[in-house]
Design a protein around this motif. Structure first.
Motif, PDB file in Angstrom:
ATOM      1  N   ASP A  87       0.543  -1.344  -0.153  1.00  0.00           N
ATOM      2  CA  ASP A  87      -0.332  -0.055  -0.112  1.00  0.00           C
ATOM      3  C   ASP A  87       0.869   1.344  -0.375  1.00  0.00           C
ATOM      4  N   PRO A  90      -1.396   4.755  -2.518  1.00  0.00           N
ATOM      5  CA  PRO A  90      -2.751   5.093  -2.369  1.00  0.00           C
ATOM      6  C   PRO A  90      -3.491   4.556  -3.654  1.00  0.00           C
ATOM      7  N   GLU A  91      -4.424   3.417  -2.782  1.00  0.00           N
ATOM      8  CA  GLU A  91      -5.277   3.084  -4.098  1.00  0.00           C
ATOM      9  C   GLU A  91      -6.772   4.434  -4.747  1.00  0.00           C
ATOM     10  N   THR A  92      -6.204   5.369  -4.028  1.00  0.00           N
ATOM     11  CA  THR A  92      -7.175   6.524  -5.081  1.00  0.00           C
ATOM     12  C   THR A  92      -6.139   6.683  -5.860  1.00  0.00           C
ATOM     13  N   GLU A  93      -5.041   6.036  -6.420  1.00  0.00           N
ATOM     14  CA  GLU A  93      -4.040   7.085  -6.933  1.00  0.00           C
ATOM     15  C   GLU A  93      -3.731   5.540  -8.361  1.00  0.00           C
ATOM     16  N   GLY A  94      -5.088   5.249  -8.404  1.00  0.00           N
ATOM     17  CA  GLY A  94      -5.062   3.526  -9.324  1.00  0.00           C
ATOM     18  C   GLY A  94      -4.115   3.108  -8.986  1.00  0.00           C
TER      19      GLY A  94
END
Ligand SMILES: Nc1nc2c(ncn2[C@@H]2O[C@H](COP(=O)(O)OP(=O)(O)OP(=O)(O)O)[C@@H](O)[C@H]2O)c(=O)[nH]1
Ligand SMILES: [Mg+2]
Length: 498
Positions: A87, A90-94
């Motif tokens: 991680d 971040p997941e928000t960056e794809g």
């Protein structure tokens, strides 16, 4: 997510129980080469195998939600890729690959359970790699993509033992997906060998799911039924059984030209959507199911280790008895020889008691030395060989469970006895057998009890528990204050207190 976290923590405790109760004894007596918990400490794995171009990599990309693995019509990827979580991005960056490591590093890193594959050599190391990906699906499980199975290839062409690698990984995996595509429904040679021999030897049926993939390519529902029937027929031929294993139907919308353009999708596809959902559920359930496998793992190994020690004990006792008998015989013979020497000295006209006793004593000691160095050694060698030849008589093999466990440990017992390094006493051996038996009774029982309690907990229970509880830190602090482990909390229903 609390549920998954709890499951991971339970897994860690089971591994700890194995590390404390079984591994030290197992390593001491050569029952295994690496600590028994090595394979269970790491997170649950889903192994994906199948024909070349059956859509393994596309399936993984679909599951992770990004193009992580290369795909293509011809045999595309001839590597084993372990895909695990990271991680740092971040997941928000794809969803993306955040780190890659090569096979050598992976095989030699004690943090990963792949050291047993080192023996496959350089060629394998260059076809093995790790990708870390920030997909949330990987938080509690790892996925392994594998080279497609082929018709024309031999072990020599691959440069390593492909079936052995598949067997090793299947043994460690909590779930094995075997993918077929509509074009080659169960006819590829390597797949035949993997299913018939490799998987059946290394994993249990309940961990295998057969998948008929790329079903969107069937021209009609009739065509799909025909392909499905062919696969069923081929699988029953391969497994040699009449009851056909459960087959799930799947496809990867993003890999299908028709579906991704949203034109002309076969009308039967929406009806089969539940199949894809079930498959996804089975994959995400792997950590939970893995706990059951671990309970079985603890039971099997504590039972086999007990059986193994029992065989060593039987051998040691028989050997000790033989040695005492023969030493006694040697002593009697030497004593007789000593008496004859005394008699001979008397007949030679010497009657000084000191000389007579000296002659008898020296002769007895000399004869005993000769006995011990020449005869006793040979007799012991012959006895050892006889016992090795009749290895199966070492322990009683009353029922099928005992026969199966003997089958699993026989070679190890033989190897150990051939070397017979004897770094332990009979007393230690008895003591260790006792503690392994106790671990078998108590640890295995505790784990089963905790798991049946866990099985009773519904998603709502977890949601409620999570709502009432507590941040992770507060829960950990409370656990510590009460001096309880997760296993004990479950086993004693202490969870109501939280
Ligand atoms: N129509 C359709 N095509 C698919 C599907 N899944 C994969 N494909 C296509 O089939 C080809 C092979 O897919 P891959 O995912 O590379 O297959 P693979 O099993 O990983 O292949 P190897 O790594 O070579 O063994 C690619 O061109 C994909 O686009 C599917 O569900 N439907
Ligand atoms: Mg692939």
């Amino acid at each position: 997510m609390y549920r998954e976290k709890f499951i991971s923590s339970l897994r860690e405790e089971i591994a700890e129980a194995v590390a404390v109760h079984l591994t030290p004894v197992a390593l001491r007596y050569d029952y295994c080469d690496v600590p028994l918990e090595t394979n269970i400490r790491w997170q649950p794995m889903v192994l994906i195998i199948g024909n070349y171009s059956s859509g393994k990599s596309s399936f993984i990309n679909e599951f992770l939600g990004a193009k992580i693995q290369d795909t293509g019509q011809a045999p595309t990827d001839d590597s084993f890729t372990v895909i695990t979580h990271d991680d740092s991005v971040p997941e928000t960056e794809g969803v993306q690959v955040t780190e890659e490591r090569d096979g050598k590093a992976l095989l030699n890193d004690p943090e990963y359970p792949f050291s047993t594959l080192r023996k496959q050599g350089e060629r394998f190391a260059s076809h093995f790699r790790l990708k870390k990906v920030n997909s949330p699906f990987l938080r509690h499980l790892a996925i392994i993509d594998t080279p497609g199975m082929l018709d024309s290839i031999t072990e020599r062409d691959r440069g390593y033992d492909y079936q052995e690698v598949i067997g090793d990984l299947a043994q460690k995996a909590g779930l094995v997906l075997v993918l077929f595509d509509a074009h080659k429904a169960g006819t590829v040679r390597e797949a035949y060998k993997s299913i018939r021999e490799t998987l059946s030897a290394h994993t249990s049926e309940d961990r295998i799911i057969f998948v008929l993939n790329r079903i969107d390519e069937c021209a009609s529902f009739n065509d799909l039924l025909r392909v499905y029937g062919t696969l069923c027929w081929n699988l029953s031929q391969i497994t040699g059984r009449k009851d056909i294993p459960m087959i799930r139907l799947a496809y990867s919308p993003n890999a299908s030209p028709v579906l991704s353009r949203n034109t002309g999708a076969p009308e039967y596809l929406p009806l089969l959507e539940n199949q894809r959902e079930d498959l996804k559920k089975a994959i995400t359930e792997t950590p939970r199911r893995r706990l059951d496998h671990l309970a079985a793992y603890v039971e099997t190994h504590s039972e086999r280790l007990g059986h193994y020690l029992e065989a060593l004990l039987a051998w040691r006792m028989a050997f000790r008895k033989f040695r005492i008998q023969k030493t006694f015989t040697g002593f009697l013979c030497s004593l007789l020889g000593g008496s004859l020497a005394t008699l001979g000295t008397m007949m030679a006209g010497l009657d000084d008691p000191v000389i007579l006793a000296g002659a008898g004593g020296v002769a007895t000691i000399l004869l005993m030395l000769i006995w011990m160095t020449l005869f006793q050694k040979r007799l012991e060698g012959a006895f050892h060989q006889k016992k090795l030849d009749g290895l199966d008589t070492l322990t009683p093999l009353g029922d099928q469970t005992r026969k199966d466990s003997w089958e699993a440990i026989r070679e190890r017992v033989q190897r150990h006895l051939e070397r017979d390094e004897g770094r332990y006493s009979l007393f230690e051996l008895r003591h260790d057998l006792f503690s392994v038996r106790r671990a078998h009774r108590e640890a295995a029982h505790d784990i089963r009890e905790a798991l049946s309690e866990l099985a009773k907990m519904t998603d709502e229970d977890f949601a409620e528990w999570e709502a009432h509880r507590l941040t992770d830190e507060a829960y950990e602090a409370e656990k510590k204050r009460l001096g309880l482990s997760d296993l004990e909390i479950l086993k004693n229903s202490y969870r109501h207190m939280f």
